[in-house]
Design a protein around this motif. Structure first.
Motif, PDB file in Angstrom:
ATOM      1  N   TYR A  72       0.831  -1.204   0.000  1.00 34.97           N
ATOM      2  CA  TYR A  72       0.000   0.000   0.000  1.00 34.97           C
ATOM      3  C   TYR A  72       0.870   1.260   0.000  1.00 34.97           C
ATOM      4  O   TYR A  72       0.633   2.190  -0.779  1.00 34.97           O
ATOM      5  N   SER A  73       1.877   1.297   0.853  1.00 32.81           N
ATOM      6  CA  SER A  73       2.766   2.465   0.912  1.00 32.81           C
ATOM      7  C   SER A  73       3.513   2.655  -0.396  1.00 32.81           C
ATOM      8  O   SER A  73       3.656   3.778  -0.882  1.00 32.81           O
ATOM      9  N   LEU A  74       3.999   1.575  -0.966  1.00 28.54           N
ATOM     10  CA  LEU A  74       4.731   1.670  -2.229  1.00 28.54           C
ATOM     11  C   LEU A  74       3.858   2.250  -3.339  1.00 28.54           C
ATOM     12  O   LEU A  74       4.345   2.985  -4.198  1.00 28.54           O
ATOM     13  N   ARG A  75       2.595   1.943  -3.302  1.00 29.51           N
ATOM     14  CA  ARG A  75       1.684   2.429  -4.355  1.00 29.51           C
ATOM     15  C   ARG A  75       1.105   3.805  -4.066  1.00 29.51           C
ATOM     16  O   ARG A  75       0.848   4.561  -4.984  1.00 29.51           O
ATOM     17  N   HIS A  76       0.906   4.155  -2.786  1.00 30.64           N
ATOM     18  CA  HIS A  76       0.126   5.348  -2.476  1.00 30.64           C
ATOM     19  C   HIS A  76       0.872   6.473  -1.762  1.00 30.64           C
ATOM     20  O   HIS A  76       0.348   7.588  -1.715  1.00 30.64           O
ATOM     21  N   ASN A  77       2.022   6.216  -1.216  1.00 30.45           N
ATOM     22  CA  ASN A  77       2.780   7.279  -0.547  1.00 30.45           C
ATOM     23  C   ASN A  77       3.527   8.083  -1.613  1.00 30.45           C
ATOM     24  O   ASN A  77       4.460   7.591  -2.248  1.00 30.45           O
ATOM     25  N   ARG A  78       3.087   9.317  -1.807  1.00 31.64           N
ATOM     26  CA  ARG A  78       3.633  10.136  -2.902  1.00 31.64           C
ATOM     27  C   ARG A  78       5.134  10.382  -2.779  1.00 31.64           C
ATOM     28  O   ARG A  78       5.855  10.310  -3.776  1.00 31.64           O
ATOM     29  N   GLN A  79       5.595  10.684  -1.584  1.00 29.13           N
ATOM     30  CA  GLN A  79       7.026  10.951  -1.401  1.00 29.13           C
ATOM     31  C   GLN A  79       7.851   9.686  -1.661  1.00 29.13           C
ATOM     32  O   GLN A  79       8.895   9.729  -2.307  1.00 29.13           O
ATOM     33  N   LEU A  80       7.380   8.576  -1.161  1.00 32.32           N
ATOM     34  CA  LEU A  80       8.064   7.300  -1.384  1.00 32.32           C
ATOM     35  C   LEU A  80       8.094   6.968  -2.875  1.00 32.32           C
ATOM     36  O   LEU A  80       9.137   6.580  -3.407  1.00 32.32           O
ATOM     37  N   ARG A  81       6.979   7.148  -3.557  1.00 26.75           N
ATOM     38  CA  ARG A  81       6.930   6.887  -5.008  1.00 26.75           C
ATOM     39  C   ARG A  81       7.903   7.795  -5.757  1.00 26.75           C
ATOM     40  O   ARG A  81       8.572   7.360  -6.688  1.00 26.75           O
ATOM     41  N   ARG A  82       7.986   9.053  -5.344  1.00 31.82           N
ATOM     42  CA  ARG A  82       8.917   9.981  -5.988  1.00 31.82           C
ATOM     43  C   ARG A  82      10.365   9.508  -5.786  1.00 31.82           C
ATOM     44  O   ARG A  82      11.167   9.511  -6.712  1.00 31.82           O
TER      45      ARG A  82
END
Length: 106
Positions: A72-82
């Protein structure tokens, strides 16, 4: 041998992560890729130590991030995705090495 491993696995990593982020690969498949990569690494019989290149540091950093964070974090956390996109860009040879990558060999 080390450079070829990092080069090949970096290309595969970019492919798997990109597909995962686009919703075209299950998290379980990404997880299996990471563990298969670690298994292959263990067969190289190289000594642990500081990564030899920026590319290798980013590679190990990204593998760690993929295992540390939830799907979930990998897909939805914007800073992490960036941050992940910055790593992918660098591994593709199109960008600067992210400053916060602290990749360490397993």
């Amino acid at each position: 041998m080390l450079e070829q491993f990092i080069e090949l696995k970096s290309q595969q990593l970019v492919y798997y992560v990109s597909r995962f982020l686009r919703g075209r690969l299950a998290h379980s498949e990404l997880h299996l890729f990471v563990w298969d990569t670690l298994e292959e690494w263990s067969q190289l019989r190289l000594s642990a130590g500081a990564p030899g290149s920026l590319r290798e540091r980013v590679f190990w950093h990204l593998l760690h991030e993929l295992e540390f964070w939830s799907a979930y974090s990998l897909r939805h956390n914007r800073q992490l995705r960036r941050n992940i996109q910055d790593c992918l860009c660098f591994l593709r040879g199109k960008g600067h090495c992210p400053l916060d990558c602290i990749g360490v060999r397993p």
